[in-house]
Design a protein around this motif. Structure first.
Motif, PDB file in Angstrom:
ATOM      1  N   VAL A 148       0.879  -1.265   0.007  1.00 52.07           N
ATOM      2  CA  VAL A 148       0.126   0.006  -0.006  1.00 52.07           C
ATOM      3  C   VAL A 148       0.820   1.265  -0.115  1.00 52.07           C
ATOM      4  CG1 VAL A 148      -1.409   1.235   1.591  1.00 52.07           C
ATOM      5  CG2 VAL A 148      -1.817  -1.186   1.069  1.00 52.07           C
ATOM      6  N   THR A 149       1.985   1.108   1.004  1.00 52.53           N
ATOM      7  CA  THR A 149       2.820   2.530   0.595  1.00 52.53           C
ATOM      8  C   THR A 149       3.498   2.753  -0.400  1.00 52.53           C
ATOM      9  OG1 THR A 149       3.350   2.012   3.325  1.00 52.53           O
ATOM     10  CG2 THR A 149       4.906   3.307   1.948  1.00 52.53           C
ATOM     11  N   ALA A 150       4.072   1.746  -1.196  1.00 50.05           N
ATOM     12  CA  ALA A 150       4.560   1.744  -2.563  1.00 50.05           C
ATOM     13  C   ALA A 150       3.395   2.206  -3.634  1.00 50.05           C
ATOM     14  CB  ALA A 150       5.249   0.521  -3.038  1.00 50.05           C
ATOM     15  N   SER A 151       2.398   1.794  -3.478  1.00 48.30           N
ATOM     16  CA  SER A 151       1.267   2.305  -4.393  1.00 48.30           C
ATOM     17  C   SER A 151       1.010   3.707  -4.020  1.00 48.30           C
ATOM     18  CB  SER A 151      -0.068   1.288  -4.275  1.00 48.30           C
ATOM     19  OG  SER A 151       0.267   0.149  -4.526  1.00 48.30           O
ATOM     20  N   SER A 152       1.026   4.035  -2.756  1.00 43.43           N
ATOM     21  CA  SER A 152       0.841   5.569  -2.390  1.00 43.43           C
ATOM     22  C   SER A 152       2.029   6.380  -3.127  1.00 43.43           C
ATOM     23  CB  SER A 152       0.641   5.784  -1.038  1.00 43.43           C
ATOM     24  OG  SER A 152       0.455   7.187  -0.707  1.00 43.43           O
ATOM     25  N   LEU A 153       3.055   5.983  -2.996  1.00 36.64           N
ATOM     26  CA  LEU A 153       4.306   6.584  -3.548  1.00 36.64           C
ATOM     27  C   LEU A 153       4.036   6.809  -4.956  1.00 36.64           C
ATOM     28  CD1 LEU A 153       7.203   5.403  -1.175  1.00 36.64           C
ATOM     29  CD2 LEU A 153       6.001   7.715  -1.053  1.00 36.64           C
ATOM     30  N   GLY A 154       3.509   5.794  -5.553  1.00 32.70           N
ATOM     31  CA  GLY A 154       3.222   5.831  -6.893  1.00 32.70           C
ATOM     32  C   GLY A 154       2.223   6.548  -7.756  1.00 32.70           C
ATOM     33  N   GLY A 155       1.293   7.037  -6.728  1.00 30.15           N
ATOM     34  CA  GLY A 155       0.245   7.917  -6.785  1.00 30.15           C
ATOM     35  C   GLY A 155      -1.192   7.095  -7.189  1.00 30.15           C
ATOM     36  N   SER A 156      -1.249   5.777  -7.023  1.00 28.07           N
ATOM     37  CA  SER A 156      -2.433   5.016  -7.377  1.00 28.07           C
ATOM     38  C   SER A 156      -3.340   5.048  -6.070  1.00 28.07           C
ATOM     39  CB  SER A 156      -2.156   3.522  -7.662  1.00 28.07           C
ATOM     40  OG  SER A 156      -1.419   3.000  -6.825  1.00 28.07           O
ATOM     41  N   ILE A 157      -2.674   5.291  -4.875  1.00 25.88           N
ATOM     42  CA  ILE A 157      -3.481   5.304  -3.795  1.00 25.88           C
ATOM     43  C   ILE A 157      -3.228   6.763  -2.768  1.00 25.88           C
ATOM     44  CG2 ILE A 157      -3.683   4.235  -1.292  1.00 25.88           C
ATOM     45  CD1 ILE A 157      -3.025   1.575  -2.739  1.00 25.88           C
ATOM     46  N   ALA A 158      -4.347   7.206  -2.309  1.00 29.28           N
ATOM     47  CA  ALA A 158      -3.961   8.349  -1.601  1.00 29.28           C
ATOM     48  C   ALA A 158      -3.424   8.465  -0.371  1.00 29.28           C
ATOM     49  CB  ALA A 158      -5.541   9.102  -1.232  1.00 29.28           C
ATOM     50  N   ALA A 159      -2.581   9.461   0.064  1.00 28.95           N
ATOM     51  CA  ALA A 159      -1.830   9.254   1.107  1.00 28.95           C
ATOM     52  C   ALA A 159      -2.579   9.248   2.343  1.00 28.95           C
ATOM     53  CB  ALA A 159      -0.926  10.632   1.219  1.00 28.95           C
ATOM     54  N   LEU A 196     -10.303   3.494  -7.533  1.00 26.28           N
ATOM     55  CA  LEU A 196     -10.577   4.279  -6.321  1.00 26.28           C
ATOM     56  C   LEU A 196      -9.307   4.341  -5.582  1.00 26.28           C
ATOM     57  CD1 LEU A 196     -14.143   2.617  -5.460  1.00 26.28           C
ATOM     58  CD2 LEU A 196     -13.727   4.917  -6.802  1.00 26.28           C
ATOM     59  N   ALA A 197      -8.784   5.685  -5.775  1.00 26.10           N
ATOM     60  CA  ALA A 197      -7.281   5.961  -5.025  1.00 26.10           C
ATOM     61  C   ALA A 197      -7.742   6.487  -3.781  1.00 26.10           C
ATOM     62  CB  ALA A 197      -6.630   7.014  -5.656  1.00 26.10           C
ATOM     63  N   ASP A 198      -8.895   7.091  -3.255  1.00 32.31           N
ATOM     64  CA  ASP A 198      -9.238   7.505  -2.114  1.00 32.31           C
ATOM     65  C   ASP A 198     -10.718   7.163  -1.643  1.00 32.31           C
ATOM     66  OD1 ASP A 198      -8.998   8.606   0.332  1.00 32.31           O
ATOM     67  OD2 ASP A 198      -9.394  10.554  -0.586  1.00 32.31           O
ATOM     68  N   PRO A 199     -10.847   5.865  -1.560  1.00 31.97           N
ATOM     69  CA  PRO A 199     -12.438   5.485  -1.076  1.00 31.97           C
ATOM     70  C   PRO A 199     -13.004   6.093   0.122  1.00 31.97           C
ATOM     71  CG  PRO A 199     -10.780   3.830  -0.650  1.00 31.97           C
ATOM     72  CD  PRO A 199      -9.855   4.770  -1.209  1.00 31.97           C
ATOM     73  N   ASP A 200     -14.079   6.430   0.065  1.00 30.59           N
ATOM     74  CA  ASP A 200     -14.757   6.796   1.587  1.00 30.59           C
ATOM     75  C   ASP A 200     -14.897   5.593   2.516  1.00 30.59           C
ATOM     76  OD1 ASP A 200     -16.976   5.250   0.868  1.00 30.59           O
ATOM     77  OD2 ASP A 200     -18.115   7.056  -0.094  1.00 30.59           O
TER      78      ASP A 200
END
Length: 314
Positions: free
Chosen positions: A168-179, A259-263
């Motif tokens: 998840v952290t790696a995907s966040s750094l790649g921009g596909s998951i919100a910080a 969905l990079a930043d789901p509710d």
């Protein structure tokens, strides 16, 4: 439709907490009765295949069981208070998944902690100073008290959750998951790590406690309570590790859907809640039993029905 009764999730969840609190209060009064424990101790004896030789042994087992139940009920009341505040002051109160959060709180915060506390503070038997005592030639570890899978499952789940959190952290750094979403998973991972550290420390305290006993049967009964304490602690770690692991799986799956930043609602709906009851059922099925190697030698060769010596408890 006119006259149709409806109830919000907030109201239902709070009513359920009130019911649990009522059960806890009733149990605190019930176990105080002198007559309590006859059926409970007998069921323990049958399940564990350990006989009870005297009234003194029966009373010691009953008193230890009573201490555990009372500690669990007080822990339940404390957890209910904290969960009630969470339901009132956060959006989780309106979610149908709030009951799973309650289950996590009860298992991680009550069963493991209270079992360890009672295991450290209470002695099952207290032989007279001049009485003969037995001792093992070497100390035992958690793996000696639990089935192999039960001892290893928490470590497997923690390792899997670390891998999930890393992904998840790696995907966040790649921009596909919100910080912010990745931070939630990391916070859950930190919580699981804290539970692991606390429970391992509690295990060491439980295993380090003396086991005063005058014969191998008393030692086996003490081992039974010790095994249940270790079982509850390992279950707590497994439950805590499932939280970041499930969140990581959920977040990575939603990210694959775009969905990079789901509710919160979407995350709670997608979270693999089925792991919670599976872990709980698996560990509950192993409680109240001893590995064959911990039984007294004279009980290992046959199926033992709990039979009082000389009809003392008949």
């Amino acid at each position: 439709m006119p006259g149709e009764f409806t109830m919000s999730f907030e109201t239902f969840n709070l009513l359920l907490l009130a019911v649990f609190a009522g059960v806890a209060v009733v149990m605190l009064f019930v176990v105080r009765r002198e007559s309590w424990g006859t059926a409970h101790v007998y069921r323990m004896s049958v399940r564990a295949r350990l006989p009870i030789e005297s009234w003194d042994m029966w009373r010691s087992i009953r008193d230890r069981s009573r201490a555990i139940i009372r500690a669990n009920m007080w822990g339940l009341l404390l957890s209910l208070t904290l969960v009630a505040a969470l339901l009132v002051w956060t959006p989780i109160g309106s979610s149908p998944f709030a009951l799973w959060i309650l289950t996590l709180a009860l298992v991680v915060g009550v069963l493991g902690v209270t079992s360890a506390v009672v295991g450290v503070r209470e002695r099952l038997f207290s032989p007279a100073p001049a009485a003969v005592r037995i001792a093992r030639p070497s100390a035992l570890g958690a793996r000696d008290y639990l089935p192999g899978w039960a001892a290893q499952l928490p470590l497997w789940l923690v390792a899997a959750s670390i891998l999930g959190c890393t992904a998840v952290t790696a995907s966040s750094l790649g921009g596909s998951i919100a910080a912010g979403t990745a931070a939630t998973v990391c916070i859950a991972q930190a919580f699981a790590a804290l539970v692991l550290v606390v429970c391992r420390a509690a295990e060491r305290r439980v295993l380090a406690q003396p086991q005063p006993a005058t014969n191998t049967l008393e030692l086996a009964w003490d081992d039974l309570f010790r095994a249940d304490s270790l079982n509850a602690l390992r279950m707590s770690v497994s439950m805590a590790a499932w939280l970041p692991l499930g969140l990581a799986i959920c977040v990575l799956y939603l990210a694959a859907l775009g969905l990079a930043d789901p509710d919160v609602s979407r995350v709670l709906t997608t979270f693999p809640w089925f792991g919670i009851p599976l872990i709980q059922v698996a560990y509950t099925a192993t409680s109240g039993r001893l590995p064959a190697r911990l039984y007294p030698q004279y009980l290992r060769a046959q199926e033992v029905a709990p039979r009082p010596a000389g009809g003392a408890l008949a």
